[in-house]
Scaffold this motif. Structure first.
Motif, PDB file in Angstrom:
ATOM      1  N   TYR A  91      -5.565  43.413 -20.328  1.00  0.00           N
ATOM      2  CA  TYR A  91      -6.218  42.855 -21.500  1.00  0.00           C
ATOM      3  C   TYR A  91      -5.971  43.736 -22.721  1.00  0.00           C
ATOM      4  O   TYR A  91      -5.981  44.972 -22.611  1.00  0.00           O
ATOM      5  CB  TYR A  91      -7.729  42.774 -21.285  1.00  0.00           C
ATOM      6  N   ALA A  92      -5.762  43.104 -23.857  1.00  0.00           N
ATOM      7  CA  ALA A  92      -5.746  43.817 -25.136  1.00  0.00           C
ATOM      8  C   ALA A  92      -6.948  43.321 -25.941  1.00  0.00           C
ATOM      9  O   ALA A  92      -7.227  42.115 -25.961  1.00  0.00           O
ATOM     10  CB  ALA A  92      -4.461  43.536 -25.893  1.00  0.00           C
ATOM     11  N   VAL A  93      -7.668  44.239 -26.536  1.00  0.00           N
ATOM     12  CA  VAL A  93      -8.868  43.900 -27.296  1.00  0.00           C
ATOM     13  C   VAL A  93      -8.696  44.381 -28.729  1.00  0.00           C
ATOM     14  O   VAL A  93      -8.399  45.565 -28.953  1.00  0.00           O
ATOM     15  CB  VAL A  93     -10.123  44.576 -26.694  1.00  0.00           C
ATOM     16  N   GLU A  94      -8.868  43.474 -29.685  1.00  0.00           N
ATOM     17  CA  GLU A  94      -8.859  43.874 -31.100  1.00  0.00           C
ATOM     18  C   GLU A  94     -10.284  43.804 -31.630  1.00  0.00           C
ATOM     19  O   GLU A  94     -10.954  42.781 -31.505  1.00  0.00           O
ATOM     20  CB  GLU A  94      -7.954  42.952 -31.910  1.00  0.00           C
ATOM     21  N   VAL A  95     -10.704  44.898 -32.188  1.00  0.00           N
ATOM     22  CA  VAL A  95     -12.056  45.022 -32.736  1.00  0.00           C
ATOM     23  C   VAL A  95     -11.926  45.083 -34.256  1.00  0.00           C
ATOM     24  O   VAL A  95     -11.226  45.950 -34.784  1.00  0.00           O
ATOM     25  CB  VAL A  95     -12.735  46.302 -32.210  1.00  0.00           C
ATOM     26  N   THR A  96     -12.586  44.147 -34.945  1.00  0.00           N
ATOM     27  CA  THR A  96     -12.511  44.110 -36.404  1.00  0.00           C
ATOM     28  C   THR A  96     -13.864  44.446 -37.010  1.00  0.00           C
ATOM     29  O   THR A  96     -14.878  43.845 -36.662  1.00  0.00           O
ATOM     30  CB  THR A  96     -12.050  42.718 -36.896  1.00  0.00           C
ATOM     31  N   LEU A  97     -13.857  45.435 -37.903  1.00  0.00           N
ATOM     32  CA  LEU A  97     -15.047  45.849 -38.642  1.00  0.00           C
ATOM     33  C   LEU A  97     -14.863  45.461 -40.101  1.00  0.00           C
ATOM     34  O   LEU A  97     -13.743  45.466 -40.612  1.00  0.00           O
ATOM     35  CB  LEU A  97     -15.240  47.370 -38.555  1.00  0.00           C
ATOM     36  N   ALA A  98     -15.980  45.158 -40.769  1.00  0.00           N
ATOM     37  CA  ALA A  98     -15.896  44.784 -42.181  1.00  0.00           C
ATOM     38  C   ALA A  98     -16.572  45.835 -43.052  1.00  0.00           C
ATOM     39  O   ALA A  98     -17.493  46.510 -42.598  1.00  0.00           O
ATOM     40  CB  ALA A  98     -16.552  43.428 -42.397  1.00  0.00           C
ATOM     41  N   GLY A  99     -16.117  45.903 -44.346  1.00  0.00           N
ATOM     42  CA  GLY A  99     -16.571  46.874 -45.326  1.00  0.00           C
ATOM     43  C   GLY A  99     -18.063  46.958 -45.474  1.00  0.00           C
ATOM     44  O   GLY A  99     -18.768  46.405 -44.662  1.00  0.00           O
ATOM     45  N   PRO A 100     -18.604  47.640 -46.432  1.00  0.00           N
ATOM     46  CA  PRO A 100     -17.936  48.204 -47.604  1.00  0.00           C
ATOM     47  C   PRO A 100     -17.210  49.530 -47.324  1.00  0.00           C
ATOM     48  O   PRO A 100     -17.458  50.172 -46.314  1.00  0.00           O
ATOM     49  CB  PRO A 100     -19.108  48.463 -48.564  1.00  0.00           C
ATOM     50  N   VAL A 101     -16.313  49.839 -48.223  1.00  0.00           N
ATOM     51  CA  VAL A 101     -15.577  51.096 -48.133  1.00  0.00           C
ATOM     52  C   VAL A 101     -16.441  52.207 -48.732  1.00  0.00           C
ATOM     53  O   VAL A 101     -16.959  52.076 -49.837  1.00  0.00           O
ATOM     54  CB  VAL A 101     -14.245  50.985 -48.898  1.00  0.00           C
ATOM     55  N   ASP A 102     -16.606  53.252 -47.971  1.00  0.00           N
ATOM     56  CA  ASP A 102     -17.358  54.408 -48.460  1.00  0.00           C
ATOM     57  C   ASP A 102     -16.553  55.054 -49.596  1.00  0.00           C
ATOM     58  O   ASP A 102     -15.402  55.461 -49.392  1.00  0.00           O
ATOM     59  CB  ASP A 102     -17.534  55.391 -47.294  1.00  0.00           C
ATOM     60  N   PRO A 103     -17.137  55.137 -50.816  1.00  0.00           N
ATOM     61  CA  PRO A 103     -16.356  55.665 -51.943  1.00  0.00           C
ATOM     62  C   PRO A 103     -15.952  57.132 -51.749  1.00  0.00           C
ATOM     63  O   PRO A 103     -14.937  57.568 -52.286  1.00  0.00           O
ATOM     64  CB  PRO A 103     -17.292  55.501 -53.147  1.00  0.00           C
ATOM     65  N   ALA A 104     -16.713  57.853 -50.958  1.00  0.00           N
ATOM     66  CA  ALA A 104     -16.389  59.268 -50.754  1.00  0.00           C
ATOM     67  C   ALA A 104     -15.207  59.442 -49.818  1.00  0.00           C
ATOM     68  O   ALA A 104     -14.316  60.266 -50.065  1.00  0.00           O
ATOM     69  CB  ALA A 104     -17.616  60.000 -50.202  1.00  0.00           C
ATOM     70  N   THR A 105     -15.167  58.651 -48.721  1.00  0.00           N
ATOM     71  CA  THR A 105     -14.104  58.830 -47.723  1.00  0.00           C
ATOM     72  C   THR A 105     -12.957  57.848 -47.911  1.00  0.00           C
ATOM     73  O   THR A 105     -11.863  58.070 -47.387  1.00  0.00           O
ATOM     74  CB  THR A 105     -14.651  58.628 -46.297  1.00  0.00           C
TER      75      THR A 105
END
Ligand code: NI
Length: 148
Positions: free
Chosen positions: A48-62
């Motif tokens: 099995y291949a598993v793709e995990v997708t996370l959504a923003g927001p983008v941390d302005p510091a990192t």
């Protein structure tokens, strides 16, 4: 932040596991008709291949949605180590009374990962073979709510 929702991060993981498609709700003949050779009593395996997708927001510091150094050990513990070289029917509690189709596997993985603390889980995609893939983005109201 306007547009933050449009940014997402996808990371790919792998595990090998065996399963048998068989439901106690149906007779042996019905199982065979429904699931064909996948109902073989001795089971069969998949990489099995598993793709995990996370959504923003983008941390302005990192400049990042989430640190892969946080995501990798979380997915490794909750999914890869938990499922790798296991028999899904026999060894994974969620499949005691639930047929381990890849549709259901998507849901189980989503529910195991939705508590990731550093970003919102957007979607889980599972490839069973090079021909089959399945995606789950949660039932309505199921996704972890962002805290203000
Ligand atoms: Ni199969």
């Amino acid at each position: 932040m306007s547009g933050a929702r449009k940014l997402s991060l996808t990371r790919r993981y792998h595990f090998a596991a065996s399963h048998r498609l068989h439901s106690a709700r149906f007779s042996e003949e019905e199982n065979l008709r429904l699931y064909g050779k996948c109902a073989n009593p001795h089971g069969h395996g998949h990489n099995y291949a598993v793709e995990v997708t996370l959504a923003g927001p983008v941390d302005p510091a990192t400049g990042m949605i989430a640190n892969l150094g946080d995501l990798d050990p979380f997915v490794d513990r909750e999914v890869v180590q938990a499922f790798d070289h296991k028999n899904l029917n026999e060894e994974i509690a969620e499949f005691r009374d639930c047929v381990p189709t890849t549709e259901n596997l998507c849901r189980v993985i989503y529910r195991r990962l939705r508590g990731f603390p550093a970003a919102r889980l957007e979607r889980v995609r599972v490839e069973e073979t090079s021909k089959n893939s399945f995606e789950f983005a949660g039932e309505s109201g199921e996704a972890r709510q962002d805290t203000p």
